[in-house]
Design a protein around this motif. Structure first.
Motif, short mmCIF file in Angstrom:
data_model
loop_
_atom_site.label_atom_id
_atom_site.label_comp_id
_atom_site.label_asym_id
_atom_site.label_seq_id
_atom_site.Cartn_x
_atom_site.Cartn_y
_atom_site.Cartn_z
N VAL A 116 0.73 -1.38 0.08
CA VAL A 116 -0.03 0.07 0.00
C VAL A 116 0.80 1.19 -0.06
O VAL A 116 1.75 1.46 0.86
N ASP A 117 0.91 1.78 -1.23
CA ASP A 117 1.68 3.02 -1.16
C ASP A 117 1.14 3.76 -2.54
O ASP A 117 0.36 3.49 -3.30
N ASN A 118 1.77 4.92 -2.70
CA ASN A 118 1.77 5.86 -3.77
C ASN A 118 2.84 5.35 -4.85
O ASN A 118 4.00 5.42 -4.56
N GLY A 119 2.41 4.90 -6.02
CA GLY A 119 3.45 3.91 -6.92
C GLY A 119 4.32 4.78 -7.54
O GLY A 119 5.62 4.47 -7.64
N LYS A 120 4.07 6.10 -7.62
CA LYS A 120 5.00 6.71 -8.48
C LYS A 120 6.18 7.41 -7.28
O LYS A 120 7.21 7.13 -7.64
N LEU A 121 5.83 7.61 -6.03
CA LEU A 121 6.65 7.94 -5.20
C LEU A 121 7.49 6.78 -4.90
O LEU A 121 8.72 6.95 -4.57
N TYR A 122 7.16 5.45 -4.80
CA TYR A 122 7.65 4.42 -4.68
C TYR A 122 8.84 4.13 -5.57
O TYR A 122 10.07 3.87 -5.28
N LEU A 123 8.57 4.40 -6.65
CA LEU A 123 9.43 4.33 -8.07
C LEU A 123 10.60 5.03 -7.78
O LEU A 123 11.89 4.82 -7.92
N GLU A 124 10.29 6.40 -7.41
CA GLU A 124 11.11 7.40 -7.25
C GLU A 124 12.10 7.46 -6.12
O GLU A 124 13.41 7.56 -6.13
N ASP A 125 11.55 6.82 -4.93
CA ASP A 125 12.54 6.90 -3.68
C ASP A 125 12.93 5.56 -2.98
O ASP A 125 13.49 5.43 -2.03
N ARG A 126 12.15 4.27 -3.72
CA ARG A 126 12.76 3.03 -3.05
C ARG A 126 13.03 2.10 -3.82
O ARG A 126 13.00 1.01 -3.40
N VAL A 127 12.92 2.47 -5.28
CA VAL A 127 13.59 1.39 -6.18
C VAL A 127 14.85 1.82 -6.71
O VAL A 127 14.99 2.87 -7.10
N PRO A 128 15.85 0.72 -6.70
CA PRO A 128 17.23 1.15 -7.23
C PRO A 128 16.99 1.28 -8.96
O PRO A 128 16.31 0.73 -9.44
N ALA A 129 18.08 1.89 -9.23
CA ALA A 129 18.22 2.11 -10.88
C ALA A 129 18.50 0.86 -11.46
O ALA A 129 19.17 0.03 -10.84
N GLY A 130 17.70 0.54 -12.44
CA GLY A 130 17.87 -0.63 -13.17
C GLY A 130 17.26 -1.67 -12.86
O GLY A 130 17.60 -2.96 -13.21
N ALA A 131 16.42 -1.84 -11.54
CA ALA A 131 16.00 -3.08 -10.88
C ALA A 131 15.04 -3.89 -11.67
O ALA A 131 14.57 -4.92 -11.23
N LEU A 132 14.18 -3.11 -12.57
CA LEU A 132 12.92 -3.74 -13.03
C LEU A 132 12.96 -4.01 -14.45
O LEU A 132 13.58 -3.54 -15.06
N ALA A 133 12.33 -5.34 -14.55
CA ALA A 133 12.10 -5.80 -15.84
C ALA A 133 11.05 -5.27 -16.77
O ALA A 133 11.04 -4.99 -17.82
N ALA A 134 10.16 -4.67 -15.98
CA ALA A 134 8.86 -4.27 -16.39
C ALA A 134 8.17 -3.21 -15.40
O ALA A 134 8.11 -3.67 -14.05
N VAL A 135 7.34 -2.47 -16.16
CA VAL A 135 6.22 -1.76 -15.12
C VAL A 135 5.05 -1.78 -15.93
O VAL A 135 5.08 -1.49 -16.93
N HIS A 136 3.93 -2.05 -15.24
CA HIS A 136 2.62 -2.38 -15.87
C HIS A 136 1.67 -1.19 -15.08
O HIS A 136 1.66 -1.07 -14.18
N VAL A 137 0.94 -0.51 -15.98
CA VAL A 137 -0.09 0.40 -15.67
C VAL A 137 -1.38 0.22 -16.21
O VAL A 137 -1.39 0.49 -17.48
N TYR A 138 -2.46 -0.24 -15.76
CA TYR A 138 -3.64 -0.68 -16.59
C TYR A 138 -4.66 -0.02 -16.04
O TYR A 138 -5.27 0.04 -14.86
N TYR A 139 -5.25 0.69 -16.93
CA TYR A 139 -6.65 1.77 -16.60
C TYR A 139 -6.32 2.40 -15.46
O TYR A 139 -7.35 2.63 -14.60
N PRO A 140 -5.21 3.16 -15.52
CA PRO A 140 -5.05 4.25 -14.55
C PRO A 140 -6.08 5.17 -14.23
O PRO A 140 -6.62 5.58 -15.30
N ASP A 141 -6.54 5.73 -13.23
CA ASP A 141 -7.49 6.94 -13.10
C ASP A 141 -7.12 8.06 -13.83
O ASP A 141 -5.78 8.52 -13.72
N PRO A 142 -8.28 8.55 -14.64
CA PRO A 142 -7.92 9.64 -15.58
C PRO A 142 -7.87 11.01 -14.79
O PRO A 142 -7.13 11.83 -15.39
N TRP A 143 -8.33 11.02 -13.70
CA TRP A 143 -8.53 12.21 -12.83
C TRP A 143 -8.81 13.45 -13.89
O TRP A 143 -8.32 14.23 -14.16
N PRO A 144 -10.15 13.40 -14.49
CA PRO A 144 -10.68 14.26 -15.52
C PRO A 144 -10.71 15.86 -14.99
O PRO A 144 -10.85 16.53 -15.92
N LYS A 145 -11.06 16.11 -13.68
CA LYS A 145 -11.12 17.46 -13.26
C LYS A 145 -9.96 18.08 -13.53
O LYS A 145 -8.88 17.61 -12.96
#
Ligand code: SAM
Length: 245
Positions: A116-145
């Motif tokens: 449970v966290d904010n995904g973008k913040l987690y990528l920014e400050d808890r994931v080392p450089a080059g650690a991931l083979a893939a990132v998946h983002v499916y039907y992200p909230d469009p926040w239309p306002k």
């Protein structure tokens, strides 16, 4: 030492991680009915979420993250389809994460986890450089306002965020039903020198079947039944995103 997260008022409930730089997001959250039993398959990030290497057991060469897995259909299918890959679902809504983690625990598979966290913040400050083979983002909230647009995942900063955490040749897989948001995604990632859109990869993973990329997700099922146009993209980290050291 890891950077501390923005402070929260004293007495905040446990299920209350920081959700956004500019303030809390009001995420829908399933009412806790006590039926979930996620065990160690659910980690509450809170103010100081553990770094990636504390969440992934040793021995997994490939680690993939899904941002906003909701009820977890994709992570559930991916842990079955890719038993040698570790799947981390980072979900802002604790109720969904708990439900998904309970299903993962019941599956008996051990190559996944929900945080449970904010995904973008987690990528920014808890994931080392080059650690991931893939990132998946499916039907992200469009926040239309208009006033919520900064809450979108695919804003101008996202190519640099994704290029840092993906290994050379790693991919970001995206699906959306929202035409305006699809335009923004293609503009932001497609126009960045850090990524190249690869239609051949989109076809390849689609042909592999469920649990590799794009499918299945709960929103995909719902939107398909409604007859909406579903757009899928694979963006591969380019040579410019992987500079020689
Ligand atoms: C429209 S739902 C899609 C859920 C799932 N991907 C699917 O296709 O069924 C979007 C999900 O993203 C989550 N979410 C939104 N912003 C997020 C963020 N910054 N970090 C993590 N999860 C987020 C929401 O709580 C919600 O569960």
């Amino acid at each position: 030492m890891l950077p501390p997260r923005m402070s929260e008022p004293e007495g905040s409930p446990v299920f209350n991680p920081r959700m956004h730089q500019g303030g809390k997001l009001s995420f829908r959250s399933r009412v806790q009915d006590g039926a979930d039993d996620p065990g160690e398959f659910l980690v509450l990030g809170g103010k100081n979420p553990p770094p990636l290497d504390q969440l992934v057991p040793r021995g997994f060469a490939d680690v993939e993250i899904e941002i906003g897995p909701g009820k977890g259909a994709f992570v559930l299918a991916a842990t079955a389809a890719k038993p040698d890959t570790f799947l981390l679902g980072i979900e802002a809504a604790p109720g969904y994460a708990s439900l998904a983690a309970t299903k993962l625990r019941q599956s008996g598979r051990r190559n996944g986890l929900f945080l449970v966290d904010n995904g973008k913040l987690y990528l920014e400050d808890r994931v080392p450089a080059g650690a991931l083979a893939a990132v998946h983002v499916y039907y992200p909230d469009p926040w239309p306002k208009r006033r919520h647009k900064g809450r979108r995942f695919f804003t101008d900063d996202v190519p640099a965020v994704l290029a840092r955490v993906l290994r050379p040749g790693g991919c970001c897989y995206v699906a959306t039903d929202n035409a305006a948001y699809a335009g923004q995604i293609v503009r932001v990632l497609g126009a960045s020198s850090l990524f190249v859109r690869e239609e051949a990869e989109e076809a390849r993973v689609a042909a592999l079947g469920e649990g590799h990329a794009f499918s299945p997700t709960n929103f995909e099922r719902k939107y398909r039944e409604e007859g909406r146009v579903l757009r899928r993209y694979a963006f591969r980290k380019s040579a410019a995103g992987s500079p020689a050291r």
